[in-house]
Design a protein around this motif. Structure first.
Motif, mmCIF file in Angstrom:
data_model
loop_
_atom_site.group_PDB
_atom_site.id
_atom_site.type_symbol
_atom_site.label_atom_id
_atom_site.label_comp_id
_atom_site.label_asym_id
_atom_site.label_seq_id
_atom_site.Cartn_x
_atom_site.Cartn_y
_atom_site.Cartn_z
ATOM 1 N N ASN A 98 7.734 10.627 -1.186
ATOM 2 C CA ASN A 98 8.158 11.818 -1.658
ATOM 3 C C ASN A 98 7.295 13.114 -1.301
ATOM 4 O OD1 ASN A 98 10.457 10.472 -2.845
ATOM 5 N ND2 ASN A 98 8.970 9.986 -4.760
ATOM 6 N N ASP A 99 6.458 12.805 -0.504
ATOM 7 C CA ASP A 99 5.575 13.976 -0.203
ATOM 8 C C ASP A 99 4.797 14.819 -1.236
ATOM 9 O OD1 ASP A 99 4.159 15.758 1.785
ATOM 10 O OD2 ASP A 99 5.737 17.185 1.681
ATOM 11 N N GLU A 100 4.393 13.715 -2.251
ATOM 12 C CA GLU A 100 3.706 14.211 -3.392
ATOM 13 C C GLU A 100 2.351 13.460 -3.376
ATOM 14 O OE1 GLU A 100 6.172 13.347 -6.368
ATOM 15 O OE2 GLU A 100 7.481 15.148 -6.274
ATOM 16 N N LEU A 101 1.531 13.401 -2.197
ATOM 17 C CA LEU A 101 0.381 12.634 -2.317
ATOM 18 C C LEU A 101 -0.769 13.348 -3.175
ATOM 19 C CD1 LEU A 101 -1.140 10.041 -1.516
ATOM 20 C CD2 LEU A 101 -1.865 11.150 0.631
ATOM 21 N N LEU B 273 -5.636 -7.947 -5.885
ATOM 22 C CA LEU B 273 -4.553 -7.515 -5.170
ATOM 23 C C LEU B 273 -4.353 -6.365 -4.079
ATOM 24 C CD1 LEU B 273 -1.962 -7.876 -8.123
ATOM 25 C CD2 LEU B 273 -2.777 -9.672 -6.517
ATOM 26 N N ILE B 274 -5.523 -5.754 -3.907
ATOM 27 C CA ILE B 274 -5.660 -4.703 -2.978
ATOM 28 C C ILE B 274 -5.919 -5.458 -1.581
ATOM 29 C CG2 ILE B 274 -8.080 -4.136 -3.162
ATOM 30 C CD1 ILE B 274 -7.468 -1.252 -3.053
ATOM 31 N N LYS B 275 -6.029 -6.778 -1.480
ATOM 32 C CA LYS B 275 -6.400 -7.616 -0.339
ATOM 33 C C LYS B 275 -5.325 -7.093 0.654
ATOM 34 C CE LYS B 275 -8.312 -11.210 -0.862
ATOM 35 N NZ LYS B 275 -8.852 -12.831 -1.088
ATOM 36 N N ASN B 276 -5.674 -7.041 1.988
ATOM 37 C CA ASN B 276 -4.994 -6.799 3.190
ATOM 38 C C ASN B 276 -4.065 -5.448 2.905
ATOM 39 O OD1 ASN B 276 -5.825 -9.123 4.096
ATOM 40 N ND2 ASN B 276 -4.292 -10.291 2.999
ATOM 41 N N LYS B 277 -4.109 -4.737 1.866
ATOM 42 C CA LYS B 277 -3.339 -3.384 2.151
ATOM 43 C C LYS B 277 -4.341 -2.223 2.490
ATOM 44 C CE LYS B 277 -0.419 -5.248 -0.979
ATOM 45 N NZ LYS B 277 -0.697 -6.312 -1.251
ATOM 46 N N ILE C 38 2.509 4.731 -2.833
ATOM 47 C CA ILE C 38 3.525 4.606 -1.830
ATOM 48 C C ILE C 38 4.582 5.510 -2.155
ATOM 49 C CG2 ILE C 38 5.476 2.950 -1.032
ATOM 50 C CD1 ILE C 38 3.416 0.630 -1.183
ATOM 51 N N ASN C 39 5.125 5.759 -3.313
ATOM 52 C CA ASN C 39 6.104 6.549 -3.673
ATOM 53 C C ASN C 39 5.564 7.974 -3.628
ATOM 54 O OD1 ASN C 39 7.735 4.602 -4.494
ATOM 55 N ND2 ASN C 39 7.028 4.505 -6.978
ATOM 56 N N SER C 40 4.497 8.267 -3.595
ATOM 57 C CA SER C 40 4.007 9.630 -3.528
ATOM 58 C C SER C 40 4.031 10.092 -2.187
ATOM 59 C CB SER C 40 2.610 9.903 -4.052
ATOM 60 O OG SER C 40 1.536 9.124 -3.468
ATOM 61 N N ILE C 41 3.669 9.110 -1.232
ATOM 62 C CA ILE C 41 3.697 9.461 0.403
ATOM 63 C C ILE C 41 5.497 9.661 0.658
ATOM 64 C CG2 ILE C 41 3.276 8.365 2.411
ATOM 65 C CD1 ILE C 41 0.930 7.142 1.433
ATOM 66 N N PHE D 279 -1.126 1.340 -8.867
ATOM 67 C CA PHE D 279 -1.916 2.356 -8.103
ATOM 68 C C PHE D 279 -1.242 2.028 -6.819
ATOM 69 C CE2 PHE D 279 -4.719 3.411 -4.783
ATOM 70 C CZ PHE D 279 -5.631 4.395 -5.369
ATOM 71 N N ILE D 280 -1.034 1.139 -6.218
ATOM 72 C CA ILE D 280 -0.205 0.912 -4.950
ATOM 73 C C ILE D 280 1.094 1.570 -4.882
ATOM 74 C CG2 ILE D 280 0.502 -0.756 -3.241
ATOM 75 C CD1 ILE D 280 -1.635 -2.603 -4.219
ATOM 76 N N ASN D 281 2.082 0.903 -5.961
ATOM 77 C CA ASN D 281 3.510 1.722 -5.801
ATOM 78 C C ASN D 281 3.385 3.107 -5.900
ATOM 79 O OD1 ASN D 281 4.417 -0.979 -5.591
ATOM 80 N ND2 ASN D 281 4.401 -1.403 -7.918
#
Length: 381
Positions: free
Chosen positions: A230-233, A253-257, A225-228, A220-222
């Motif tokens: 590549n302007d594909e959010l 693992l979402i902690k601090n993100k 990040i990639n969608s942002i 989900f995180i990756n």
């Protein structure tokens, strides 16, 4: 006028012929480029295999034959990029042992064989599903990434996990009427991933038209990040929102993100408001999981929270018999109990340890008794 039209038609025919020649040449150039790339990749792969073969010969001289066959021989090179070499172990358990005991040996031998300095990364082939990750039952949907082997039927029920199991089964059987969010938590290797996959598999087997995705929070995180980048959010959000049931693993693992937490909260909230279902697994209880500086339990209405505990000795024995030794009638109960006693709290490690004992006996050509089992486990104990 007719002469002018004839001249124009003649010129158009010449132009079409020229375009055809250009397209043909472009196709040839593209094919040559593809062949060149494939040839380059094949060359890199062949070179990597050759270096690895040399490295294995070096390592074979420096450790015992049993250690080599048990821990090194099953490794294989996966990729090479910018002086970083990825070496694959068969399981997460093997990866942990290799990293702890043989990393420096592998790095030294590989760099000696390669004639230059490389960084070495040890990874595992299939940390979640040991055999396969499958596509959707209905191919018109995207990949679900569910492990089809992780079902309720393959679950070993014990007193330590009975409540979580019953809660997962109830959610899967009545998922349409069920409340919206199920939360499973417990220590590593206790079966959370098994149960959340089982939920997805059960629903799909009974209603193949449902759109269900299993995703680790890392993915989900990756993906976000990639969608942002590549302007594909918007497309990323659409892919997530398109599911009827979204299964999320390793939420801790979402902690601090912080940016990811905000996007996660917005998407999950939208899905719940639309009546869609969410299944979450984490090593942390919902009251210990912080999203946007708030406790998870305060942000979302949770329909069920279940904790998985470490299995008792009898359950660990049953797990070994069902998962590892089901086809090995020659394994005595005494040996099975010995293995179970030495891996007290992690089901994944328990299963991997049983497989390690089997492989050790096979490689050494010996029958499995208590002495052989202890030798196979000595790197772990």
């Amino acid at each position: 006028m007719e002469e002018i039209l004839s001249e124009i038609l003649a010129e158009l025919k010449k132009l079409n012929a020229a375009m055809g020649r250009i397209e043909k040449r472009l196709g040839t150039v593209q094919e040559e480029r593809v062949v060149s790339i494939l040839s380059k990749n094949d060359k890199i792969e062949a070179e990597l295999d050759m270096i690895w073969a040399k490295a294995k010969k070096i390592m074979q001289k420096d450790i015992s034959e049993i250690s080599y066959k048990t821990w090194i021989e099953t490794l294989r090179p996966y990729s090479a990029s910018e002086n970083q070499i990825i070496i694959l172990a068969q399981t997460g358990f093997e990866k942990a042992i290799v990293e702890q005991r043989y990393y420096e040996l592998i790095k030294s031998a590989f760099n000696q064989a390669a004639g230059k300095e490389n960084s070495i990364v040890i990874s595992a082939i299939k940390p979640i599903c040991e055999k396969t990750v499958v596509e959707a039952i209905d191919l018109k949907h995207d990949k679900y990434h569910l492990c089809t082997e992780l079902t309720f039927d393959s679950w070993v029920l014990g007193q330590f996990n009975e409540l979580a199991y019953r809660g997962a089964v109830d959610f899967a059987q009545r998922w349409v009427e069920s409340k919206k969010l199920l939360y499973l938590y417990g220590g590593p290797g206790l079966g959370k991933t098994h149960l959340i996959n089982a939920i997805g598999n059960y629903i799909l087997n009974n209603d193949p038209d449902m759109k269900i995705s299993y995703i680790s929070i890392d993915d989900f995180i990756n993906g976000m990040i990639n969608s942002i980048r590549n302007d594909e959010l918007e497309n990323f959000e659409k892919v997530i929102m398109d599911n009827d049931v979204l299964i999320i693993d390793n939420l801790q693992l979402i902690k601090n993100k912080e940016r990811t937490q905000e996007e996660f909260w917005q998407l999950i909230n939208k899905m719940l408001m639309q009546g869609k279902k969410i299944v979450i697994a984490s090593t942390e209880a919902p009251e210990d999981t912080i999203i946007m500086k708030e406790k998870f339990a305060s942000l979302f209405e949770i329909s069920g929270v279940y904790k998985l505990e470490a299995p008792d000795l009898n359950t660990r024995i049953e797990i070994l018999k069902k998962k590892t030794f089901s086809e090995s009638a020659t394994i005595s109960n005494e040996v099975v109990k010995l293995i179970a006693q030495n891996v007290p709290s992690n089901v994944r490690q328990l299963i991997n340890m049983g497989a390690r004992v089997l492989n050790y006996a096979r490689l050494t050509g010996q029958d499995i008794d208590k002495e052989i089992a202890m030798k196979a486990m000595e790197d772990f104990l």
